[in-house]
Design an enzyme around this catalytic site. Structure first.
Site, PDB file in Angstrom:
ATOM      1  CG  HIS A 149      37.013  41.207  36.417  1.00 30.83           C
ATOM      2  ND1 HIS A 149      37.118  42.660  36.562  1.00 30.83           N
ATOM      3  CD2 HIS A 149      37.379  41.240  35.109  1.00 30.83           C
ATOM      4  CE1 HIS A 149      37.230  43.513  35.743  1.00 30.83           C
ATOM      5  NE2 HIS A 149      37.433  42.504  34.553  1.00 30.83           N
ATOM      6  CG  ASN A 150      40.709  43.138  36.099  1.00 24.01           C
ATOM      7  OD1 ASN A 150      40.913  42.665  34.892  1.00 24.01           O
ATOM      8  ND2 ASN A 150      40.464  44.324  35.934  1.00 24.01           N
ATOM      9  CD  GLU A 179      40.755  39.261  33.530  1.00 23.85           C
ATOM     10  OE1 GLU A 179      40.654  39.766  32.406  1.00 23.85           O
ATOM     11  OE2 GLU A 179      40.032  39.824  34.412  1.00 23.85           O
ATOM     12  CG  ASP A 181      44.471  42.005  31.994  1.00 24.64           C
ATOM     13  OD1 ASP A 181      43.942  40.917  31.391  1.00 24.64           O
ATOM     14  OD2 ASP A 181      43.879  43.003  32.227  1.00 24.64           O
ATOM     15  CG  HIS A 194      43.150  47.245  34.182  1.00 26.23           C
ATOM     16  ND1 HIS A 194      42.402  48.127  34.364  1.00 26.23           N
ATOM     17  CD2 HIS A 194      42.555  46.197  33.646  1.00 26.23           C
ATOM     18  CE1 HIS A 194      41.271  47.783  33.895  1.00 26.23           C
ATOM     19  NE2 HIS A 194      41.149  46.657  33.463  1.00 26.23           N
ATOM     20  CD  GLU A 228      41.789  39.781  27.767  1.00 28.96           C
ATOM     21  OE1 GLU A 228      41.875  40.026  26.606  1.00 28.96           O
ATOM     22  OE2 GLU A 228      41.100  38.894  28.352  1.00 28.96           O
TER      23      GLU A 228
END
Length: 601
Positions: A149-150, A179, A181, A194, A228
């Protein structure tokens, strides 16, 4: 320890120590005054193991050595290595016995026995489960997939540093879903960070480069890029260009045989391929008919942090109205949409809706709290859904410190892509490392058959109701510890170690038991304490063994841990080679235990 000093002192690297080398090393110069036999005695004193000697003498017919037949009895009755242990006994003598005389006699001395018990074959982890031993030709949704995640974050979620190093580290740990973003950046170059926080920013193309370079260094099985997407159409086109140019043939651009697919391909089919998980215009079938608009309006972002807040803080309806107002429909570029083949991100409405309408290539994402709610309200439905489709679960937006939830809960529901903060050490990552330490550390672990077959209707809340239900009893006798590291750097600090065995599995199996603590002895503490657990879903159970430094007045300090699936445990007398907080090894620290797994009468 002796080996390390030897290497340090062996200046000319010839594997021998001459007089000059010994004399030049202060720490070894004391041994210059020891005669040969004294040095051996000194070494024996350092490595004395009364606990192992007890076992050795119990199985030795003459208390001097283990004949080959003594060793066979030990391997058959104690280590449960099967009935035909003759070839194994021969191999072990050949491999671990240091004395040539003993080898000629087909026997094992105490030194050889100690070497065997301290080796990989004598460890708690079954060597046969180290390499790839599972069927890798089943659909992707039948596997647990190591997921991050992230991935770009090195620290916390608010002001931490973003770095491509995050991707390199995760991929080198066998992670298979990372991931990204993406946000609009300067000069038309998309950036990764983020969103709406003070975390630093990196270029999307640098991330793609890192993934391209490191994706298949430790595993050849497919990598999923979970995108994302918060970019405008122009920058989405740039993203698509970077993906195609940098990844080339590694990027999966169409179904495998170029025809309309009827189900998810397998890890085996997708070796060496990078898949993009993101929103897609229309569906996979349409892309074969060539009926596609240039770009399409639609929500592009996948994460549901707003939904999380809705769940934890506010009334559903008022939030939904606010969201409707605040949602600017974002447009999706055809070029980026075309990069999405088997992993189309979709919004989840209900299990019933999914059963009727969902396509096999659609992936729903849940925050941990949403996933827990579904698990509580419809466990069997959730497992059933995951036998057909991929599900991603990620930490709630409230975990600003990048802490992790317990992934076991989500694996109990058959969720495949359970995304953790790889940069944060602790129980969550111990379990993740433990589950994926089997099967060649390839990042894919086959789910138990009762989670893959839709007609099975397994419910993690009631494991005793499934066909083939066979609970087991796990008995762990914690015998001793060896050279446990100091926790405090203070000169006179000595640990007061205790051992805790934790079972992580279906709710009925969650359990913890501890030994006594031993005062002031980290060098060779001895317990002989017996811990016993009943396990109802052994196929899902993980065992985490933790050593702590007991403290009367404050929280115990962490000393070391080791986590593995119950299904990978070897029985009998075994050593557990402890790992540090971040999962790296801390030789020579170990525990000596005796393990038994038997069916519950």
């Amino acid at each position: 320890w002796i080996g390390d000093w030897f290497k340090k002192a062996d200046k000319n690297n010839d594997g021998r120590m001459n007089f000059k080398e010994v004399a030049s090393d202060e720490s070894l110069s004391m041994t210059i005054n020891l005669k040969d036999d004294e040095f051996v005695l000194f070494y024996k004193m350092l490595t004395q193991r009364d606990d192992v000697m007890r076992v050795f003498q119990e199985y030795s017919s003459d208390a001097q050595k283990l004949s080959q037949s003594d060793l066979e009895v030990f391997l058959r009755e104690e280590q449960l290595e099967g009935d035909d242990v003759e070839p194994l006994a021969k191999q072990l003598i050949e491999r671990y016995e240091p004395s040539d005389t003993a080898k000629l006699l087909k026997a094992m001395t105490f030194d050889g026995f100690l070497m065997y018990l301290g080796s990989a074959e004598g460890s708690i982890f079954n060597p046969q489960r180290r390499g790839i031993f599972q069927d890798m030709s089943q659909p992707l949704c039948h596997y647990f997939i190591s997921s991050s995640h992230n991935t770009y974050l090195m620290e916390d979620q608010l002001r931490g540093q973003s770095s491509v190093e995050g991707y390199i580290r995760a991929l080198n740990r066998g992670c298979r879903c990372v991931e990204v973003d993406c946000w609009d950046g300067a000069n038309g170059e998309p950036i990764v960070y983020h969103g709406h926080t003070f975390t630093s920013k990196i270029l999307f193309k640098d991330v793609v480069n890192a993934v391209g370079n490191y994706a298949f260094k430790v595993s050849e099985y497919p990598v999923i890029l979970s995108i994302e997407n918060h970019c405008n159409v122009e920058q989405q086109r740039v993203m698509a260009q970077h993906l195609k140019r940098i990844l080339g043939d590694k990027l999966l651009k169409s179904t495998l045989d170029g025809r309309a697919a009827v189900g998810l391909p397998s890890p085996e089919d997708l070796k060496g391929k990078i898949l993009v998980k993101a929103k897609k215009i229309g569906n996979l079938e349409e892309s074969f008919n060539g009926v596609m608009e240039d770009s399409l309006s639609g929500e592009v972002s996948d994460e549901e942090d707003a939904a999380d807040i809705e769940e934890d803080n506010l009334h559903r309806e008022s939030v939904r109205r606010k969201l409707k107002v605040g949602q600017s429909k974002q447009r999706l570029s055809k070029e980026l949409s075309d990069c999405v083949v088997y992993c189309k991100s979709v919004h989840f409405s209900s299990f019933k809706h999914s059963r009727i309408h969902s396509k096999f290539y659609e992936v729903a994402s849940f925050t941990e709290s949403k996933a827990r709610k579904h698990l509580r309200e419809a466990g069997a439905e959730f497992v059933h859904h995951n036998s057909r489709q991929l599900t991603r679960v990620y930490p709630t937006g409230f975990r600003t410190d990048s802490s992790n939830f317990n992934p076991q809960e989500m694996w109990n529901a058959g969720c495949q892509i359970v995304a953790l903060n790889f940069q944060t050490a602790g129980e969550g990552m111990d379990l993740n490392d433990g589950l994926f330490s089997q099967n060649g550390r390839c990042g894919y672990v086959l789910k138990p058959s009762f989670m893959r077959e839709p007609e099975k209707r397994f419910n993690p809340e009631t494991p005793q109701r499934r066909d083939g239900y066979q609970p087991v009893v796990l008995t762990v006798q914690v015998i001793s510890g060896q050279q446990l590291p100091k926790v405090n750097i203070k000169e006179d600090s000595i640990v007061d170690p205790l051992v805790r065995v934790e079972i992580h599995g279906v709710p009925l199996d969650q359990a913890k038991q501890e030994t006594r603590y031993i005062e002031n002895n980290g060098f060779n503490p001895v317990w002989y304490d017996m811990l016993r657990f009943t396990i109802h879903s052994p196929e899902l159970a993980m065992v985490r063994i933790v050593v702590e430094d007991y403290d009367k007045t404050s929280k115990n300090d962490f000393v070391g841990q080791y986590t593995l699936p119950l299904s990978c445990m070897q029985q009998g007398y075994r050593h557990i080679h402890l790992l540090s907080k971040d999962g790296t090894s801390i030789p020579p620290a170990s525990l000596f235990v005796h393990i038994r797994i038997s069916e519950l009468e």
